[in-house]
Design a protein around this motif. Structure first.
Motif, short mmCIF file in Angstrom:
data_model
loop_
_atom_site.label_atom_id
_atom_site.label_comp_id
_atom_site.label_asym_id
_atom_site.label_seq_id
_atom_site.Cartn_x
_atom_site.Cartn_y
_atom_site.Cartn_z
N TRP A 109 0.92 -1.47 -0.09
CA TRP A 109 0.08 0.24 0.08
C TRP A 109 0.92 1.23 -0.02
N THR A 143 -8.97 -4.36 -0.78
CA THR A 143 -9.06 -2.98 0.37
C THR A 143 -9.73 -3.40 1.55
N TRP A 148 -5.12 -2.08 5.30
CA TRP A 148 -5.40 -0.98 4.16
C TRP A 148 -6.31 0.29 4.80
N GLU A 152 -5.43 4.98 0.37
CA GLU A 152 -4.23 4.48 0.06
C GLU A 152 -4.45 3.87 -1.39
N LEU A 154 -2.48 0.91 -4.55
CA LEU A 154 -1.98 -0.44 -4.49
C LEU A 154 -0.75 -0.23 -5.38
#
Length: 352
Positions: A109, A143, A148, A152, A154
């Motif tokens: 993340w 997520t 997470w 944020e 990926l």
């Protein structure tokens, strides 16, 4: 039919189709970033008798020196929301069945506006490339994962696994990355890369070919004590007052992670004199080297650390640091006595 829209920073696809792909056919894109001892990313055609899996171009990267498990950032999924699944696949070339070198897909993340930031592992698949030539590896990220946080993004990575016996460098080939995600997200692939090209900046991007004016420079020089010390317990446990600021500091390397380019530095034996350096993107310094390093101060579950360090300079080598004698009681819960020795070299005597 898929559409490719070229921007100065990334090749970005934001349309309604669920599956998008990139296979280095533009002849210029390489990677969006990296972690660990990843070297020599290049966009190539047939090389060393290995032809691309898809089209006429592919990505090659190397690991050198052989240490840890470096990662090539090959896609970046931004604008995520809670409850979303993202499936990522790529093809890796592997002709060593049941042994290294091999590859698998991994993720982490990041903040939505900085691919070099690190917000924790997003995990990855358990299967490696099969060793029979080109092989596809896939993983579904979510997520819904506990670590997470809203906002944020990926980072999708090709993770490299080399043999400790070499060769050095160990060369890898990667092709056709595919991402299946909700249409509301943005999938970024390598392309003409713009970013901060000044190596003295806090956000220096060694893979950028065009400077986009985004360089952030350190606020000055500061001791590790000044980074670490606070008398305020705060929301969690004595977070640094300089969190998310970029500073230059110095210290002697007291310990290194044997698998990853993470290490500890310390500038004395008094309280608040140690700090952890996480995810250094190139070859880390050696034990006993006194270094000056520029990096961003970051709090990770109340562990104060330095991240996004672009470079360091060696002031001297062969230095030693005496451990500080403490008791187990100094490390119980969130106590100021424990915070004082965070990331320092310590010794506990008479442990039963």
């Amino acid at each position: 039919m898929k559409k490719l829209v070229f921007f100065s920073l990334f090749v970005t696809l934001t349309f309604a189709q669920e599956t998008t792909s990139y296979s280095w056919e533009d002849g210029t894109g390489t990677i969006l970033g990296s972690y660990g001892n990843l070297a020599s990313p290049a966009n190539v055609g047939t090389t060393s008798g290995i032809s691309p899996h898809d089209g006429s171009r592919m990505l090659t990267v190397s690991e050198s020196p052989i240490d840890g498990t470096p990662q090539a950032f090959i896609a970046w999924v931004t604008d995520l929301s809670a409850g979303q699944d993202i499936t990522a696949c790529f093809y890796g070339y592997d002709n060593t069945p049941s042994s290294a070198p091999s590859l698998r897909v991994w993720g982490s993340w990041s903040t939505n506006d900085d691919i070099t930031s690190y917000g924790g592992s997003a995990d990855g698949n358990s299967d490696y490339t099969a060793g029979t030539g080109w092989d596809q590896v896939c993983h579904t990220f979510s997520t819904n994962q506990e670590n997470w946080d809203s906002g944020e993004a990926l980072v999708i990575q090709a993770r490299l696994y080399s043999s400790s016996s070499g060769p050095d460098p160990t060369v890898y080939y990667i092709d056709l990355v595919e991402v299946t995600a909700p249409g509301s997200v943005t999938v970024n692939y390598p392309g003409t890369s713009a970013g901060c090209t000044n190596a003295s900046a806090c956000n220096y991007n060694p893979f950028a070919t065009e400077d986009d004016g985004s360089c952030v420079y350190p606020e000055g020089s500061i001791s590790i004590y000044d980074i670490q010390y606070t008398s305020d317990q705060g929301t969690y446990c004595y977070e640094s007052p300089h969190d998310q600021e970029c500073w230059t500091t110095s210290g002697t390397v007291t310990a290194k992670n044997p698998l990853y380019p993470n290490f500890y530095i310390q500038d004395g034996s008094s309280d608040y004199s140690g700090i952890y350096v996480h995810g250094y993107s190139a070859t880390p310094p050696s034990l006993g080297e006194n270094i000056t390093i520029t990096a961003t101060v970051n709090e990770y579950y109340s562990l104060t650390q330095l991240i996004d360090a672009a470079s360091y300079s060696v002031n001297s080598s062969g230095n030693s640091t005496d451990p500080l004698n403490i008791t187990t009681g100094d490390l119980t819960g969130c106590m100021e006595s424990g915070e004082e020795v965070e990331s320092m070299l310590v010794r506990i005597n008479n442990v039963i």
